[in-house]
Write a protein that holds these residues in place. Structure first.
Motif, PDB file in Angstrom:
ATOM      1  N   ALA A  22       0.817  -1.219   0.000  1.00 43.68           N
ATOM      2  CA  ALA A  22       0.000   0.000   0.000  1.00 43.68           C
ATOM      3  C   ALA A  22       0.847   1.264   0.000  1.00 43.68           C
ATOM      4  CB  ALA A  22      -0.923   0.006   1.211  1.00 43.68           C
ATOM      5  N   ASP A  23       2.022   1.222   0.638  1.00 42.71           N
ATOM      6  CA  ASP A  23       2.846   2.429   0.743  1.00 42.71           C
ATOM      7  C   ASP A  23       4.204   2.222   0.093  1.00 42.71           C
ATOM      8  OD1 ASP A  23       1.145   4.244   2.218  1.00 42.71           O
ATOM      9  OD2 ASP A  23       1.321   2.811   3.862  1.00 42.71           O
ATOM     10  N   LEU A  24       4.832   3.326  -0.240  1.00 41.70           N
ATOM     11  CA  LEU A  24       6.121   3.281  -0.924  1.00 41.70           C
ATOM     12  C   LEU A  24       7.222   3.189   0.138  1.00 41.70           C
ATOM     13  CD1 LEU A  24       7.348   3.339  -3.686  1.00 41.70           C
ATOM     14  CD2 LEU A  24       7.042   5.788  -3.779  1.00 41.70           C
ATOM     15  N   ASP A  25       7.343   2.020   0.732  1.00 44.75           N
ATOM     16  CA  ASP A  25       8.312   1.848   1.817  1.00 44.75           C
ATOM     17  C   ASP A  25       9.067   0.528   1.668  1.00 44.75           C
ATOM     18  OD1 ASP A  25       6.248   0.161   2.305  1.00 44.75           O
ATOM     19  OD2 ASP A  25       5.806   0.845   4.329  1.00 44.75           O
ATOM     20  N   HIS A  26       9.384   0.183   0.420  1.00 48.74           N
ATOM     21  CA  HIS A  26      10.075  -1.083   0.190  1.00 48.74           C
ATOM     22  C   HIS A  26      11.424  -1.089   0.906  1.00 48.74           C
ATOM     23  CE1 HIS A  26       7.328  -0.519  -3.149  1.00 48.74           C
ATOM     24  NE2 HIS A  26       7.440  -1.795  -3.465  1.00 48.74           N
ATOM     25  N   PRO A  27      11.797  -2.224   1.521  1.00 44.98           N
ATOM     26  CA  PRO A  27      13.171  -2.325   2.013  1.00 44.98           C
ATOM     27  C   PRO A  27      14.149  -2.229   0.831  1.00 44.98           C
ATOM     28  CG  PRO A  27      11.799  -4.067   2.905  1.00 44.98           C
ATOM     29  CD  PRO A  27      10.999  -3.396   1.850  1.00 44.98           C
ATOM     30  N   ARG A  28      15.337  -1.735   1.143  1.00 43.61           N
ATOM     31  CA  ARG A  28      16.313  -1.483   0.083  1.00 43.61           C
ATOM     32  C   ARG A  28      16.547  -2.706  -0.803  1.00 43.61           C
ATOM     33  NH1 ARG A  28      21.956   0.962   1.783  1.00 43.61           N
ATOM     34  NH2 ARG A  28      22.266   2.205  -0.067  1.00 43.61           N
ATOM     35  N   ASP A  29      16.742  -3.880  -0.191  1.00 37.87           N
ATOM     36  CA  ASP A  29      17.052  -5.053  -1.013  1.00 37.87           C
ATOM     37  C   ASP A  29      15.866  -5.441  -1.886  1.00 37.87           C
ATOM     38  OD1 ASP A  29      15.682  -5.683   1.238  1.00 37.87           O
ATOM     39  OD2 ASP A  29      16.986  -7.319   1.902  1.00 37.87           O
ATOM     40  N   VAL A  30      14.655  -5.266  -1.371  1.00 39.20           N
ATOM     41  CA  VAL A  30      13.470  -5.566  -2.178  1.00 39.20           C
ATOM     42  C   VAL A  30      13.379  -4.589  -3.350  1.00 39.20           C
ATOM     43  CG1 VAL A  30      10.946  -5.630  -2.161  1.00 39.20           C
ATOM     44  CG2 VAL A  30      12.237  -6.533  -0.215  1.00 39.20           C
ATOM     45  N   ALA A  31      13.638  -3.309  -3.053  1.00 46.14           N
ATOM     46  CA  ALA A  31      13.577  -2.285  -4.113  1.00 46.14           C
ATOM     47  C   ALA A  31      14.579  -2.603  -5.211  1.00 46.14           C
ATOM     48  CB  ALA A  31      13.864  -0.909  -3.523  1.00 46.14           C
ATOM     49  N   ARG A  32      15.793  -2.965  -4.794  1.00 44.73           N
ATOM     50  CA  ARG A  32      16.813  -3.265  -5.803  1.00 44.73           C
ATOM     51  C   ARG A  32      16.378  -4.455  -6.669  1.00 44.73           C
ATOM     52  NH1 ARG A  32      21.858  -1.584  -6.525  1.00 44.73           N
ATOM     53  NH2 ARG A  32      23.112  -2.828  -7.946  1.00 44.73           N
ATOM     54  N   GLY A  33      15.832  -5.478  -6.008  1.00 47.88           N
ATOM     55  CA  GLY A  33      15.365  -6.641  -6.750  1.00 47.88           C
ATOM     56  C   GLY A  33      14.291  -6.271  -7.763  1.00 47.88           C
ATOM     57  N   LEU A  34      13.339  -5.436  -7.341  1.00 49.24           N
ATOM     58  CA  LEU A  34      12.259  -5.025  -8.248  1.00 49.24           C
ATOM     59  C   LEU A  34      12.801  -4.225  -9.434  1.00 49.24           C
ATOM     60  CD1 LEU A  34       9.481  -3.847  -5.762  1.00 49.24           C
ATOM     61  CD2 LEU A  34       9.318  -5.730  -7.388  1.00 49.24           C
ATOM     62  N   LEU A  35      13.709  -3.293  -9.129  1.00 54.33           N
ATOM     63  CA  LEU A  35      14.257  -2.446 -10.194  1.00 54.33           C
ATOM     64  C   LEU A  35      15.073  -3.280 -11.176  1.00 54.33           C
ATOM     65  CD1 LEU A  35      15.268   0.531  -7.896  1.00 54.33           C
ATOM     66  CD2 LEU A  35      13.735   0.727  -9.854  1.00 54.33           C
ATOM     67  N   GLU A  36      15.869  -4.197 -10.656  1.00 53.51           N
ATOM     68  CA  GLU A  36      16.684  -5.038 -11.556  1.00 53.51           C
ATOM     69  C   GLU A  36      15.789  -5.940 -12.403  1.00 53.51           C
ATOM     70  OE1 GLU A  36      20.982  -5.383  -9.278  1.00 53.51           O
ATOM     71  OE2 GLU A  36      19.503  -6.963  -8.951  1.00 53.51           O
TER      72      GLU A  36
END
Lengths: 335, 500
Positions: free
Chosen positions: A95-109
């Motif tokens: 619901a919110d833009l608060d992804h943990p850093r490692d999750v964010a990196r995984g999504l972006l990659e």
């Protein structure tokens, strides 16, 4: 004056006020949506470009197309484009833009590696970066510092990603009025209103607090702004376009105050907080050209972009009002 | 023929904000605001067709020029106002009593013009008799412009003398063909109307603003470690920084007498130089709501046009004293008080050279302008000992500050007339105009160590804070007085007036 029903390659977008951030994001969304239609193939290309009608007040943007369309056809094409782009607005129920850093990196990659994931990569890259995270004991799991355009963090049960997923997929607001008098709008009707008519903000749908009209203050109203009788509605078509337009404003990490913090094309943080600037340019420009103008280092210097056809630059500031955040109406940057 | 709309603010105050989110008053009132007031009068008078025709005639005219005096921006603290009449539906609910009604914050930005009459001037506009009569009828019924507390008297008139408004300035916003219809449609739809069209500013052709002898390109020394001294010891720290730089030249093998005088401040024979040289100024957290005057760093301010910050020898001297510390990713310069300094006054701090500040207080921009009004952050060290007593003493201080402006290449402060006398627009005071800045001298009972610390050569001089207004905008930095090379007499832009 060209009648709305008459096909033309030039459309004045009377609904998009120049000093409204929501309207500017909607303009970016319109260009993204029409480019998505072009990428999908089929009919002859539209090759959308936009400029500002500086000579004929009130100031409004003008859409330039490669082939003539009526206003209705422009809205239909935009609706088709938004529907295509909306498929990238999938956030796994977060619901919110608060992804943990490692999750964010995984999504972006994953988005960058996907051969058909350009739209999703653009969207995610505009929302977060694994380089800009909030303070936490463990940097690997620290939540990302989101795009400065994210004004919803769960306060008042308003969740940014929740809305960013649902708004583009909600083709039209509920019917207006009751009983036999109820008017049901199509997705194209809704966009047509947002682009070509003065906004009435009658829709009970979700918004992102990008519209300065959402800065509703008790002391400026005769009534309680949380009372449904006084509660302002939204312009759903504009929010749909803006929700896909935000992907044009790529986020970048920058060092600030001894930390890495996020900024976006056109964004700047100073002692007064975050502000977003956009130029008012005269010649028809593609979305790529507009992004280049937004990223120009001289964007906020008076007349620095005059040689590129920029008449002036408008700046909207992010403000806090109680527990909510808003953007102000933009003002000309005179230096 | 010239058409003039005269608007007099009867209470001497114009309540109008740039926007609901802004504390800045909108001064002078722009033509679109005044046109909206006329349209409101038109609607209140019954929306007569002849008056609508007159308004359509007026909206089609080119933007008028504006004759308005400067105004002082009134402070706009939050006022708490009752938002609505409560309808609780419960008997005996005390919330309906005025004393118990909820209140919400609101601000009322206002400008107090020096002259309450504003004139809007349409050159070469010659309305026929009926149009002028209709416009004047609307003007006469326009009781306020902007907020309803801005009571006005308005009238239209013809002016035959073309040179009567030579000092009129261009408007910033204007109305246009179709504005009346737009306002009417917005009102009927319950929408707030958008502002009028922007008028592109006319580029100013003429001389650039006057500049001081100091450069606007600074090298910042950010405080990164050690115990930074209080701002009152800034002159001693500045002197220690200069000594460190001079040591840097020494470590390159440059003898003392060959060090450039724009760095050392001394000629080869050791006598003080007469040319402008490097100033070292403290950058402190001042001028903000919670400012506490902490020193966050220093800046090296070279003489204008000296090219010192690009001089290879200067940079080599700096680098020799500011080595790159790999694990910290930056150069660090260690600055310490001279050996033999009493323990309670000794210091050792670490400064990191940079051209780009990460902290807002290290930004040079607030010191640079161009602006008309500046105020001291650190007090000015007067060039001469004061001789006068009583009221004449103040005049002597002002005289010395005016001379200090001349010494640094700045124009004289503005000349104003007050009580029949002509004065320089300089206001000396014990206190700074900025929040967080330290007063020029402590109160009577304060211990002596709360005084400003000065190098021996300045120890007996008087210190004073001041606000200075120039007739035209000048480009900073403005650093004045005998302590200007060690960070005293540093002025910052003071935004107070709303210019027309």
């Amino acid at each position: 004056m060209i009648a709305p029903a008459e096909p033309t390659t030039i459309h004045r977008l009377d609904g998009l006020e120049p000093d409204n951030l929501l309207a500017f994001l909607a303009l970016l969304g319109l260009l993204r949506a029409l480019e998505a239609v072009d990428r999908a193939g089929g009919a002859a290309e539209l090759r959308p470009r936009a400029a500002w009608d500086v000579e004929r007040p009130p100031l409004r943007p003008v859409l330039h197309l490669a082939r003539p369309l009526t206003q209705t056809e422009v809205a239909e094409a935009a609706a088709a484009g938004v529907a295509t782009l909306a498929s990238a607005h999938e956030f796994d129920g977060r619901a919110d833009l608060d992804h943990p850093r490692d999750v964010a990196r995984g999504l972006l990659e994953a988005a960058a590696a996907s051969p058909e994931g350009r739209e999703r990569a653009d969207l995610l890259a505009a929302l977060m970066s694994d380089a800009a995270v909030k303070d936490a004991k463990d940097p690997a799991t620290a939540p990302v510092d989101p795009t400065p355009l994210c004004l919803l963090f769960g306060q008042g049960h308003q969740h940014f990603l929740d809305r960013l997923a649902s708004v583009p997929r909600t083709a039209a607001p509920p019917p207006r009025g009751r009983g036999k008098a109820a008017v049901t709008l199509s997705a194209a009707d809704c966009l047509n209103e947002a682009l070509f008519k003065p906004w009435h903000r009658d829709d009970p749908t979700f918004a992102f607090r990008w519209d300065p009209a959402e800065d509703v203050r008790y002391a400026l109203l005769a009534g309680d702004p949380t009372d449904p009788a006084y509660k302002a509605g939204t312009q759903h078509g504009a929010n749909r376009l803006a929700a896909v337009g935000i992907a044009a404003l790529t986020l970048a990490p920058e060092p600030r105050a001894g930390r890495v913090r996020p900024t976006i094309l056109g964004g700047m943080s100073d002692e007064r907080g975050f502000s977003f600037a956009w130029p008012v340019w005269r010649a028809p420009a593609t979305l790529a050209a507009i992004r280049a103008l937004l990223g120009h280092p001289g964007l906020r210097r008076p007349d620095a972009l005059a040689h590129l056809g920029v008449d002036h630059v408008l700046v909207a500031r992010r403000i806090s009002v109680g527990k909510f955040m808003n953007f102000t109406r933009a003002r000309a940057e005179e230096g | 023929m010239t058409l003039v709309l005269e608007v007099e603010f009867l209470a001497g105050v114009a309540f109008a904000a740039v926007g609901p989110d802004s504390d800045r008053p909108d001064w002078p009132p722009q033509p679109d605001r005044v046109f909206s007031a006329l349209v409101a009068s038109w609607a209140a008078r019954g929306a007569r067709a002849d008056e609508a025709e007159a308004l359509r005639w007026l909206e089609a005219r080119p933007a008028p020029r504006i004759v308005a005096s400067p105004a002082a921006a009134r402070s706009a603290p939050a006022s708490f106002v009752p938002p609505n009449d409560p309808e609780t539906g419960r008997k005996g609910n005390v919330a309906v009593l005025p004393g118990f009604r909820a209140r919400q914050p609101r601000r009322f930005p206002a400008a107090r013009p020096h002259d309450p009459i504003v004139r809007f001037v349409w050159a070469d506009a010659d309305p026929d008799h009926a149009t002028l009569a209709a416009l004047d009828a609307l003007a006469m019924d326009t009781a306020y412009v902007g907020h309803s507390a801005s009571l006005t008297r308005c009238r239209f008139r013809r002016e035959i003398e073309p040179d009567a408004f030579a000092d009129a300035r261009p408007a910033q916003r204007r109305v246009y063909d179709g504005r009346l219809a737009e306002l009417t449609a917005a009102f009927e739809a319950g929408r707030r109307p958008s502002q009028g069209a922007r008028v592109a500013p006319v580029p100013v052709v003429g001389a650039p603003p006057r500049q001081s002898v100091f450069d606007s390109r600074w090298l910042l020394l950010e405080d990164v470690d050690g115990k930074m001294r209080d701002i009152r010891a800034a002159a001693l720290v500045a002197k220690a920084i200069r000594d460190t730089l001079l040591d840097g030249y020494g470590s390159l093998g440059v003898p003392r007498e060959r060090i450039p005088e724009i760095v050392s401040g001394h000629m080869p024979d050791g006598a003080p130089t007469r040319v402008p040289h490097l100033a070292i100024v403290p950058l402190a957290f001042v001028g903000a709501r919670h400012a506490d005057g902490r020193v966050l760093g220093f800046a090296l301010v070279p003489p204008r046009g000296s090219g010192l910050l690009d001089d290879p020898e200067f940079l080599a001297a700096l680098r020799s004293k500011a080595e790159l510390i790999e694990e910290r990713g930056r150069r660090i310069m260690e600055v310490a008080s001279p050996e033999g300094t009493p323990r309670d006054r000794a210091f050792r701090i670490e400064l990191s050279p940079t051209l780009r500040a990460e902290r807002a207080s290290l930004e040079p921009a607030p010191y640079l302008g161009p602006a008309r009004t500046f105020a001291t952050v650190t007090p000015i060290v007067l060039d001469r000992h004061l001789k006068a007593r009583g009221p004449a003493r103040r005049a002597e201080i002002v005289e010395q500050i005016v001379a200090a402006c001349r010494n640094t290449g700045l124009p004289d402060p503005e000349i104003i007339t007050a009580d029949g006398a002509t004065l320089a627009a300089v206001v000396p005071d014990k206190h700074s105009a900025f929040e967080g800045a330290v007063s020029a001298w402590p109160s009577g009972n304060a211990p002596s160590w709360t005084r400003w610390r000065l190098p021996a050569s300045l120890a007996s001089r008087s210190l004073v804070h001041a606000v200075i207004r120039f007739a035209e905008p000048v480009a900073g930095p403005v650093i004045l007085g005998a302590g200007r090379f060690v960070g005293l007499g540093l002025l910052r832009v003071l935004e107070e007036e709303v210019e027309p």
